[in-house]
Write a protein that holds these residues in place. Structure first.
Motif, short mmCIF file in Angstrom:
data_model
loop_
_atom_site.label_atom_id
_atom_site.label_comp_id
_atom_site.label_asym_id
_atom_site.label_seq_id
_atom_site.Cartn_x
_atom_site.Cartn_y
_atom_site.Cartn_z
N ASN A 47 0.81 -1.22 0.00
CA ASN A 47 0.00 0.00 0.00
C ASN A 47 0.84 1.27 0.00
OD1 ASN A 47 -1.02 -2.31 1.76
ND2 ASN A 47 -2.91 -1.29 1.18
N GLY A 48 0.46 2.18 -0.87
CA GLY A 48 1.04 3.51 -0.83
C GLY A 48 2.48 3.65 -1.31
N VAL A 49 3.00 2.63 -1.97
CA VAL A 49 4.41 2.70 -2.39
C VAL A 49 4.64 3.61 -3.59
CG1 VAL A 49 5.22 0.50 -1.44
CG2 VAL A 49 4.08 0.55 -3.67
N GLY A 50 3.57 3.84 -4.37
CA GLY A 50 3.72 4.68 -5.56
C GLY A 50 3.33 3.97 -6.85
N LYS A 51 2.52 2.94 -6.75
CA LYS A 51 2.12 2.17 -7.94
C LYS A 51 1.40 3.03 -8.97
CE LYS A 51 -0.27 -0.63 -5.36
NZ LYS A 51 0.21 -0.14 -4.05
N THR A 52 0.31 3.68 -8.52
CA THR A 52 -0.54 4.40 -9.47
C THR A 52 0.22 5.57 -10.12
OG1 THR A 52 -2.43 3.75 -8.12
CG2 THR A 52 -2.79 5.51 -9.72
N THR A 53 0.99 6.27 -9.30
CA THR A 53 1.79 7.38 -9.84
C THR A 53 2.83 6.86 -10.83
OG1 THR A 53 1.57 8.37 -7.64
CG2 THR A 53 3.12 9.41 -9.16
N SER A 54 3.44 5.74 -10.49
CA SER A 54 4.46 5.18 -11.40
C SER A 54 3.83 4.74 -12.72
CB SER A 54 5.16 3.99 -10.74
OG SER A 54 5.84 4.39 -9.57
N ALA A 67 10.41 3.54 -6.22
CA ALA A 67 9.80 4.87 -6.14
C ALA A 67 10.29 5.62 -4.90
CB ALA A 67 8.28 4.75 -6.10
N LYS A 68 10.13 6.92 -4.93
CA LYS A 68 10.46 7.80 -3.79
C LYS A 68 11.94 7.77 -3.46
CE LYS A 68 5.86 6.87 -2.01
NZ LYS A 68 4.99 6.75 -0.85
N LEU A 69 12.74 7.60 -4.47
CA LEU A 69 14.18 7.60 -4.24
C LEU A 69 14.68 8.99 -3.87
CD1 LEU A 69 16.47 5.56 -4.28
CD2 LEU A 69 16.91 6.15 -6.64
N ASP A 70 13.80 9.98 -4.04
CA ASP A 70 14.18 11.34 -3.65
C ASP A 70 14.11 11.52 -2.14
OD1 ASP A 70 11.49 10.78 -4.45
OD2 ASP A 70 10.96 12.86 -4.05
N GLY A 71 13.64 10.53 -1.40
CA GLY A 71 13.52 10.75 0.04
C GLY A 71 14.07 9.62 0.86
N GLU A 108 -10.71 6.92 -9.29
CA GLU A 108 -10.70 8.36 -9.63
C GLU A 108 -9.29 8.85 -9.91
OE1 GLU A 108 -12.57 10.56 -6.42
OE2 GLU A 108 -14.28 9.16 -6.52
N GLN A 109 -8.36 8.40 -9.07
CA GLN A 109 -6.97 8.84 -9.21
C GLN A 109 -6.41 8.44 -10.58
OE1 GLN A 109 -4.43 6.85 -6.42
NE2 GLN A 109 -2.63 8.13 -6.85
N LEU A 110 -6.65 7.19 -10.98
CA LEU A 110 -6.11 6.74 -12.27
C LEU A 110 -6.88 7.40 -13.42
CD1 LEU A 110 -3.80 4.84 -13.16
CD2 LEU A 110 -5.53 3.11 -13.64
N VAL A 121 11.63 9.62 -8.81
CA VAL A 121 12.40 10.64 -8.09
C VAL A 121 11.56 11.88 -7.78
CG1 VAL A 121 14.66 9.87 -8.90
CG2 VAL A 121 13.36 11.49 -10.29
N GLY A 122 10.25 11.72 -7.66
CA GLY A 122 9.38 12.85 -7.33
C GLY A 122 7.94 12.53 -7.69
N GLU A 123 7.06 13.48 -7.45
CA GLU A 123 5.62 13.21 -7.62
C GLU A 123 5.08 13.61 -8.99
OE1 GLU A 123 3.18 13.52 -3.85
OE2 GLU A 123 4.61 15.16 -3.56
N GLN A 124 5.90 14.26 -9.79
CA GLN A 124 5.40 14.76 -11.08
C GLN A 124 5.52 13.70 -12.17
OE1 GLN A 124 3.80 17.62 -10.90
NE2 GLN A 124 4.43 17.59 -8.74
N1 LIG Z 1 8.48 12.01 -3.46
C1 LIG Z 1 7.89 11.07 -4.19
N2 LIG Z 1 6.61 10.78 -4.00
C2 LIG Z 1 6.04 9.81 -4.75
C3 LIG Z 1 6.77 9.09 -5.72
N3 LIG Z 1 5.92 8.20 -6.29
C4 LIG Z 1 4.73 8.36 -5.69
N4 LIG Z 1 4.78 9.33 -4.76
C5 LIG Z 1 3.70 9.80 -3.86
O1 LIG Z 1 3.34 8.75 -2.98
C6 LIG Z 1 1.96 8.80 -2.67
C7 LIG Z 1 1.32 7.45 -2.99
O2 LIG Z 1 1.40 7.24 -4.38
P1 LIG Z 1 0.40 6.28 -5.17
O3 LIG Z 1 0.88 6.25 -6.57
O4 LIG Z 1 -1.00 6.65 -4.92
O5 LIG Z 1 0.73 4.92 -4.43
P2 LIG Z 1 -0.01 3.51 -4.62
O6 LIG Z 1 1.02 2.47 -4.45
O7 LIG Z 1 -0.79 3.49 -5.86
O8 LIG Z 1 -0.98 3.52 -3.34
P3 LIG Z 1 -2.22 2.52 -3.07
O9 LIG Z 1 -2.96 2.37 -4.33
O10 LIG Z 1 -3.00 3.22 -1.99
O11 LIG Z 1 -1.63 1.24 -2.57
C8 LIG Z 1 1.39 9.93 -3.50
O12 LIG Z 1 1.30 11.09 -2.70
C9 LIG Z 1 2.43 10.13 -4.60
O13 LIG Z 1 2.44 11.43 -5.10
C10 LIG Z 1 8.17 9.42 -5.91
O14 LIG Z 1 8.91 8.85 -6.73
N5 LIG Z 1 8.68 10.42 -5.12
#
Ligand SMILES: Nc1nc2c(ncn2[C@@H]2O[C@H](COP(=O)(O)OP(=O)(O)OP(=O)(O)O)[C@@H](O)[C@H]2O)c(=O)[nH]1
Ligand SMILES: [Mg+2]
Length: 314
Positions: free
Chosen positions: A120-127, A264-268, A156-158, A291-294
């Motif tokens: 959960n929350g690792v950054g799947k959807t954003t990636s 993901a989130k290698l920036d932190g 909604e997010q996707l 490396v970020g949220e964009q």
């Molecule tokens: N700083 C940073 N934030 C990130 C990165 N990738 C994702 N995030 C943030 O991490 C949070 C969770 O990202 P999601 O993509 O929703 O993660 P997820 O794995 O899909 O989450 P679930 O579907 O709830 O399991 C969001 O606030 C993103 O903006 C990254 O590479 N760097």
């Protein structure tokens, strides 16, 4: 910013650990003794590269330099080359920094399917959004499948990302069978002549057997619609996770045959080293780093660039 600069920024904390805790150990003219080797090993392990890799490096240093004066550069070159070799692995990937799709296995004909999983929350959807953007820039037509039917907000997010990207998305109501969303995503990719289908999945803990079985089912159902699919099964790891990443890699691999990692989130993080442990112990290569949220904040992982950034002076 180029790849190298971005990576350097992302790895700052790991670099600080290596530099401040460890680098002082090898000031010019120092004689290498067991005490220093032990300290060095601790520093390496603190980056989560794994005891195996850290021990290998220290053993090699011992063989070459024990009881002798050692130049800092000799040490760093040895460490650098060793880490690159581990990360490159068996040469199964043809890294090409100019082609961001180079680490992906693409289908020979018909759509390529990429399944994306992780806790959960690792950054799947954003990636997924970032990867879709990469693919589109390379001229590929992408279909997304909102396989996280567990949370209404996930769809909604996707959907929001699909609008921004201008790509198609397959969704079903909350509570639908995620495997049926995945199936339909593949189906839509075939019937619309898309190049790639990317399947999102709900976050799940690797220790939850039911949810891991559900993931296994998603994986199988995809293969029923498109034989040989998914072509890529990417596990997203949060780079701040450290050693737990190994257990995630192992359990997700059992369920969904992971072919690569997105870190993901290698920036932190202070723990970029975990990728070394996973590559070495499980053979799973990192393919991308976040490396970020964009939308642009995804980079192709390159062993050489990664290690050079880790040890760069500035
Ligand atoms: N700083 C940073 N934030 C990130 C990165 N990738 C994702 N995030 C943030 O991490 C949070 C969770 O990202 P999601 O993509 O929703 O993660 P997820 O794995 O899909 O989450 P679930 O579907 O709830 O399991 C969001 O606030 C993103 O903006 C990254 O590479 N760097
Ligand atoms: Mg998600």
């Amino acid at each position: 910013m180029g790849l190298f600069d971005k990576l350097k920024g992302a790895l700052q904390k790991t670099k600080d650990v290596l530099r401040t805790d460890v680098r002082d150990l090898f000031k010019a003219g120092v004689i290498l003794d067991e005490g220093r080797l032990e300290e060095f090993q601790k520093g390496l392990i603190s980056t989560d590269m794994g005891v195996t890799a850290a021990t290998e490096i220290v053993d090699e240093l011992r063989t070459q330099f024990l009881g002798r004066t050692v130049q800092p550069d000799d040490v760093w070159n040895l460490v650098r080359e060793r880490l690159k070799a581990i990360l490159r692995g068996a040469g199964d990937i043809n890294w090409d920094v100019r082609n961001p799709l180079s680490p992906l296995k693409l289908a020979e004909s018909g759509p390529t399917v990429i399944l994306v999983c992780g806790v959960n929350g690792v950054g799947k959807t954003t990636s997924i959004a970032k990867l879709a953007h990469f693919l589109q820039k390379s001229g590929k037509k992408v279909v997304l499948a909102a396989g996280d039917t567990f949370r209404a907000a996930a769809v909604e997010q996707l959907t929001m990302w699909s609008r921004r990207l201008g790509c198609e998305i397959v969704t079903k109501p909350s509570g639908s069978d995620p495997a049926s969303v995945a199936f339909e995503g593949c189906d839509r990719a075939v019937t619309t002549g898309a190049d790639v289908a990317i399947i999102d999945t709900a976050g799940r803990l690797q220790t939850h057997q039911n949810l891991m079985q559900e993931l296994g089912k998603i994986h199988r159902v995809i293969g029923k619609r498109i034989p040989g699919a998914p072509h890529e099964s990417l596990l997203v790891l949060d780079a701040t996770t450290g050693q737990n990443g190994l257990s995630q890699a192992s359990k997700f691999s059992e369920a969904a045959g992971c072919t690569g990692l997105v870190l993901a989130k290698l920036d932190g993080t202070a723990k970029g080293g975990i990728v070394v442990a996973i590559r070495q112990q499980m053979g799973i290569p990192v393919k991308y780093v976040g490396v970020g949220e964009q939308i642009d904040d995804l980079e192709l992982f390159s062993p050489d660039a990664f290690v050079d950034a880790l040890f760069s002076e500035s």
